[in-house]
Design a protein around this motif. Structure first.
Motif, short mmCIF file in Angstrom:
data_model
loop_
_atom_site.label_atom_id
_atom_site.label_comp_id
_atom_site.label_asym_id
_atom_site.label_seq_id
_atom_site.Cartn_x
_atom_site.Cartn_y
_atom_site.Cartn_z
N ALA A 225 0.84 -1.20 0.00
CA ALA A 225 0.00 0.00 0.00
C ALA A 225 0.87 1.25 0.00
N GLY A 226 0.54 2.19 -0.86
CA GLY A 226 1.24 3.48 -0.86
C GLY A 226 0.83 4.31 0.34
N VAL A 227 1.48 5.45 0.51
CA VAL A 227 1.12 6.36 1.60
C VAL A 227 0.00 7.27 1.12
N GLY A 228 -0.96 7.53 1.98
CA GLY A 228 -2.09 8.39 1.63
C GLY A 228 -1.69 9.86 1.55
N VAL A 280 2.08 -5.90 -5.98
CA VAL A 280 1.03 -4.97 -6.39
C VAL A 280 1.11 -3.69 -5.57
N TYR A 281 0.99 -2.56 -6.26
CA TYR A 281 0.97 -1.26 -5.60
C TYR A 281 -0.47 -0.86 -5.34
N GLY A 282 -0.82 -0.64 -4.09
CA GLY A 282 -2.16 -0.21 -3.72
C GLY A 282 -2.22 1.31 -3.65
N ASN A 283 -2.98 1.90 -4.57
CA ASN A 283 -2.97 3.36 -4.69
C ASN A 283 -4.01 4.02 -3.77
N THR A 284 -3.76 3.92 -2.47
CA THR A 284 -4.66 4.55 -1.50
C THR A 284 -4.61 6.07 -1.63
N TYR A 285 -3.48 6.58 -2.12
CA TYR A 285 -3.35 8.03 -2.30
C TYR A 285 -4.43 8.56 -3.24
N ALA A 286 -4.56 7.92 -4.39
CA ALA A 286 -5.54 8.39 -5.37
C ALA A 286 -6.97 8.24 -4.83
N ALA A 287 -7.26 7.11 -4.23
CA ALA A 287 -8.62 6.86 -3.74
C ALA A 287 -9.01 7.90 -2.69
N LEU A 288 -8.11 8.15 -1.72
CA LEU A 288 -8.43 9.11 -0.67
C LEU A 288 -8.52 10.53 -1.21
N THR A 289 -7.65 10.85 -2.16
CA THR A 289 -7.69 12.19 -2.75
C THR A 289 -9.03 12.42 -3.46
N VAL A 344 -14.66 5.05 5.08
CA VAL A 344 -13.61 5.19 4.08
C VAL A 344 -12.90 3.85 3.88
N ASN A 345 -12.61 3.16 4.97
CA ASN A 345 -11.93 1.85 4.86
C ASN A 345 -12.72 0.88 3.98
N LYS A 346 -14.05 0.98 4.04
CA LYS A 346 -14.88 0.09 3.21
C LYS A 346 -14.63 0.36 1.73
N ILE A 347 -14.54 1.64 1.38
CA ILE A 347 -14.28 2.00 -0.02
C ILE A 347 -12.89 1.51 -0.44
N LEU A 348 -11.91 1.72 0.44
CA LEU A 348 -10.54 1.32 0.11
C LEU A 348 -10.44 -0.21 -0.05
N ALA A 352 -9.37 -2.23 -3.39
CA ALA A 352 -8.25 -3.18 -3.39
C ALA A 352 -8.74 -4.52 -3.94
N PHE A 353 -9.93 -4.90 -3.54
CA PHE A 353 -10.50 -6.20 -3.91
C PHE A 353 -10.70 -6.34 -5.41
N ASN A 354 -11.39 -5.39 -6.02
CA ASN A 354 -11.66 -5.54 -7.45
C ASN A 354 -11.66 -4.22 -8.22
N GLY A 355 -10.80 -3.31 -7.79
CA GLY A 355 -10.73 -2.03 -8.47
C GLY A 355 -9.96 -2.09 -9.78
N SER A 356 -9.87 -0.95 -10.43
CA SER A 356 -9.16 -0.86 -11.71
C SER A 356 -7.66 -0.74 -11.46
N SER A 357 -6.89 -0.68 -12.54
CA SER A 357 -5.43 -0.61 -12.38
C SER A 357 -4.97 0.75 -11.85
N SER A 358 -5.86 1.74 -11.77
CA SER A 358 -5.46 2.97 -11.09
C SER A 358 -5.64 2.84 -9.57
N ASP A 359 -6.39 1.83 -9.13
CA ASP A 359 -6.49 1.54 -7.69
C ASP A 359 -5.42 0.57 -7.25
N CYS A 360 -5.23 -0.47 -8.03
CA CYS A 360 -4.29 -1.54 -7.72
C CYS A 360 -3.51 -1.85 -8.98
N TYR A 361 -2.19 -1.67 -8.89
CA TYR A 361 -1.36 -1.79 -10.08
C TYR A 361 -0.32 -2.89 -9.91
N PRO A 362 -0.11 -3.79 -10.85
CA PRO A 362 -0.78 -3.90 -12.15
C PRO A 362 -2.09 -4.69 -12.12
#
Ligand code: NAG
Ligand code: NAG
Ligand code: NAG
Ligand code: NAG
Ligand code: NAG
Length: 372
Positions: A225-228, A280-289, A344-348, A352-362
């Motif tokens: 997970a990246g930093v928020g 896998v990189y978890g893009n919590t930064y983008a989701a929270l922003t 917010v944790n529910k959304i994150l 993570a579970f089934n988001g697009s590649s901008s949420d979870c990469y690759p």
């Protein structure tokens, strides 16, 4: 009287039979074998589920009102409800993990994995020392080694290596290397010694070593997970004599450098291990922003203030024991001055579970589960 107790008796068995058949249906149709054999969690207060309860630390959450929206009450989770790792586990049909401390002290069952995370901990050993004792990432890796040794007594080598390869490792580190290190220039020398780019390089270099140690111990599937957007947490927004209530851009820029390098590390490791492991990189930064910039779209009303605790001009007043939190907790992005609300944790977790590649990469975590 006899008649009545007979009725109760019949009602009891009828209910029992109904619930048995409902259970059979649900196990048959809804829950096949969970795709991961276990989950192992490394990180900080965003994922700590009670390890700090046993430490001499200021970073604790084992008191009211933490856990106010759970049936279990305060556990040491820094949330009003469940954390991202609890919710992600739920989506895969896993039981909640024991903390490493509970596994050691209470002998909790570790078959489904262990949580090693510790509030105030970071990638660097020195990080968080201003808050007292904590289990550093290095020590968390060592504790995982203890677990592996323990598992060796219950499985042969072949089964153990399969079990570990099919487990999900979640790493959530880096926030404290900023909040409880680089950004506290009165207590740490890092910001005098290094510019933000060099500092991010040092963090990533350490991080890579620790990930490789976990890989050497047998783990193969990593969600990193990246930093928020730390510049937007109430603790940072409220700093300074005349806080503007706006996100602190230079803090977000620093974190952005770290996240860019973490994403590159994911590419590097995926190339290096060429299909035998997945990072896998978890893009919590983008989701929270996105949530902070358009809260209404996600059902939130308050973004810059915490539900529990006040952002004093020092920005340090957290959610103290017996604080009265806000009532409409699902409308707040932040539960306390550092940590997001369960809503917010529910959304994150969902992303993570089934988001697009901008949420979870690759790939997303559902896809990770299907790989080898
Ligand atoms: C732990 O739980 C698993 C099933 O979830 C069970 O098979 C195993 O025997 C348990 N281990 C111990 C030591 O109780
Ligand atoms: C290893 O796994 C196989 C098949 O899954 C099983 O039959 C065997 O009992 C396991 N061995 C140990 C020591 O757990
Ligand atoms: C990686 O694996 C693929 C097939 O899985 C193979 O074609 C390729 O040569 C490998 N690359 C390296 C650098 O080992
Ligand atoms: C993601 O999961 C949710 C339920 O957990 C489901 O409603 C949604 O359709 C899924 N999306 C994709 C793209 O699989
Ligand atoms: C995320 O995972 C689901 C499987 O659960 C998959 O169907 C979907 O394509 C993935 N989303 C993206 C955008 O990669």
């Amino acid at each position: 009287m006899v008649h009545r107790s007979l009725m109760v008796w019949i009602a009891f068995w009828t209910l029992l039979l109904i619930s048995v058949s409902v259970n059979n249906v649900s196990t048959a149709t809804l829950s096949p074998m969970p795709p991961f054999s276990a989950m192992f969690v490394f990180g900080d207060s965003l994922v700590d589920n009670g390890n700090n309860n046993y430490l001499a630390s200021f970073a604790k959450a084992n008191y009211v009102p933490y856990g106010i929206d759970t049936s279990w009450g305060p556990t040491g989770r820094f949330s009003n409800g469940k954390m991202l790792v609890d919710l992600l586990g739920e989506l895969f049909g896993h039981p909640y993990l024991p903390s490493f401390a509970a596994a050691q002290i209470q002998g909790r069952n570790i078959t489904w994995g262990v949580n090693y995370a510790s509030a105030a901990a970071g990638i660097l050993d020195e990080t968080g020392r201003n808050l007292g004792a904590r289990i550093t990432f290095n020590q968390q890796v060592q504790n995982f080694q203890t677990t592996v040794t323990q598992l060796k007594t219950t499985m042969d080598d072949m089964n153990l290596s399969q079990y570990l390869a099919k487990s999900l490792a979640i790493v959530n580190h880096g926030s404290n290397d900023y909040i409880n290190n680089y950004l506290l220039s009165g207590l740490y020398s890092s910001s005098f010694l290094y510019d933000p780019k060099t500092y991010a390089d040092i963090l990533i270099q350490q991080y890579k070593t620790q990930i490789q140690r976990l890989h050497d111990l047998g783990l193969r599937k990593f969600l990193l997970a990246g930093v928020g957007p730390l510049g937007c947490i109430p603790n940072q927004i409220s700093k300074g004599l005349f806080p503007s209530g706006m996100c602190v851009d230079d803090v977000n820029a620093m974190v952005g450098i770290f996240n860019d390098r973490l994403r590159s590390l994911v590419d590097e490791l995926n190339t290096q291990y060429n299909g035998s492991s997945i990072f896998v990189y978890g893009n919590t930064y983008a989701a929270l922003t996105q949530i902070i910039q358009d809260p209404i779209a996600y059902g939130f009303v308050v973004t810059g203030r915490a539900c529990c605790g006040v952002g004093s001009f020092q920005g340090r007043i957290s959610c103290l024991p017996y604080s009265i939190p806000c009532r409409n907790r699902d409308q707040y992005v932040f539960w306390d001055v550092f940590h997001p609300s369960e809503a917010v944790n529910k959304i994150l977790a969902q992303r993570a579970f089934n988001g697009s590649s901008s949420d979870c990469y690759p790939v997303n975590v559902s896809q990770m589960a299907l790989l080898f």
